[in-house]
Design a protein around this motif. Sequence first.
Motif, PDB file in Angstrom:
ATOM      1  N   ASN A   3       0.837  -1.190   0.000  1.00 55.99           N
ATOM      2  CA  ASN A   3       0.000   0.000   0.000  1.00 55.99           C
ATOM      3  C   ASN A   3       0.877   1.248   0.000  1.00 55.99           C
ATOM      4  O   ASN A   3       1.464   1.604   1.014  1.00 55.99           O
ATOM      5  N   ILE A   4       0.950   1.926  -1.140  1.00 55.60           N
ATOM      6  CA  ILE A   4       1.819   3.100  -1.294  1.00 55.60           C
ATOM      7  C   ILE A   4       1.374   4.259  -0.414  1.00 55.60           C
ATOM      8  O   ILE A   4       2.196   5.077  -0.006  1.00 55.60           O
ATOM      9  N   THR A   5       0.089   4.317  -0.083  1.00 61.66           N
ATOM     10  CA  THR A   5      -0.391   5.435   0.745  1.00 61.66           C
ATOM     11  C   THR A   5       0.197   5.414   2.147  1.00 61.66           C
ATOM     12  O   THR A   5       0.233   6.441   2.806  1.00 61.66           O
ATOM     13  N   SER A   6       0.671   4.262   2.594  1.00 63.66           N
ATOM     14  CA  SER A   6       1.282   4.203   3.928  1.00 63.66           C
ATOM     15  C   SER A   6       2.613   4.954   3.972  1.00 63.66           C
ATOM     16  O   SER A   6       3.108   5.278   5.048  1.00 63.66           O
ATOM     17  N   TYR A   7       3.183   5.244   2.798  1.00 65.15           N
ATOM     18  CA  TYR A   7       4.442   5.993   2.733  1.00 65.15           C
ATOM     19  C   TYR A   7       4.219   7.499   2.594  1.00 65.15           C
ATOM     20  O   TYR A   7       5.171   8.270   2.649  1.00 65.15           O
ATOM     21  N   LEU A   8       2.975   7.911   2.376  1.00 61.85           N
ATOM     22  CA  LEU A   8       2.662   9.326   2.216  1.00 61.85           C
ATOM     23  C   LEU A   8       2.424   9.977   3.572  1.00 61.85           C
ATOM     24  O   LEU A   8       2.117   9.290   4.549  1.00 61.85           O
ATOM     25  N   GLN A  10       0.558  11.555   6.636  1.00 61.77           N
ATOM     26  CA  GLN A  10      -0.706  11.039   7.143  1.00 61.77           C
ATOM     27  C   GLN A  10      -1.640  12.082   7.752  1.00 61.77           C
ATOM     28  O   GLN A  10      -2.698  11.739   8.262  1.00 61.77           O
ATOM     29  N   TYR A  17       1.185  17.284   0.960  1.00 60.04           N
ATOM     30  CA  TYR A  17       1.459  16.631  -0.321  1.00 60.04           C
ATOM     31  C   TYR A  17       2.145  17.577  -1.296  1.00 60.04           C
ATOM     32  O   TYR A  17       2.995  17.164  -2.083  1.00 60.04           O
ATOM     33  N   LEU A  20       5.692  17.632  -0.216  1.00 62.96           N
ATOM     34  CA  LEU A  20       6.331  16.397  -0.659  1.00 62.96           C
ATOM     35  C   LEU A  20       6.650  16.454  -2.149  1.00 62.96           C
ATOM     36  O   LEU A  20       7.768  16.114  -2.566  1.00 62.96           O
ATOM     37  N   TYR A  75       6.206  15.543   6.305  1.00 65.91           N
ATOM     38  CA  TYR A  75       5.853  14.432   7.181  1.00 65.91           C
ATOM     39  C   TYR A  75       5.602  14.862   8.629  1.00 65.91           C
ATOM     40  O   TYR A  75       5.105  14.076   9.427  1.00 65.91           O
TER      41      TYR A  75
END
Length: 136
Positions: A3-8, A10, A17, A20, A75
């Motif tokens: 799940n790529i969203t876990s690296y974005l 939160q 974003y 980022l 982050y």
Amino acid sequence: MGNITSYLPQNEGILQYALLLASLASIGNSVQSYLTTSYTRRVYSAPETTVTPLHSRTFGTYTAVVSIIRLYAAYNITDPLLYQLALWTYVVALGHFYSEWLIFKTARWGEGLAGPLVVSAGSLTWMLLQWGQYVK
């Protein structure tokens, strides 16, 4: 792939974003500045301006430092110190690009200068307007 969203980032909202994305683009710009002077020449495009490989690498090093600050802020967007540091990166960038254009005359309006000016001014304004949304 996972799940790529876990690296974005939160947190709520979209500013993190944007930070980022700006950070990742800046990292690419840093690498490019070490490999070629072509992008740096697009920014500093006044006819009498000479862009050397040293100047390009210095610009790339500065951009790498800025991208790290923005990455940490993305982050940790609720941290007031990181938020302020990221905000200051845009103040410095805006001051630099405007002074090179209007005072030192090493840059001139065009594609190479428009991007950094629009991104730095827009991001600075956005961060100032959103301070209370993220920093409590």
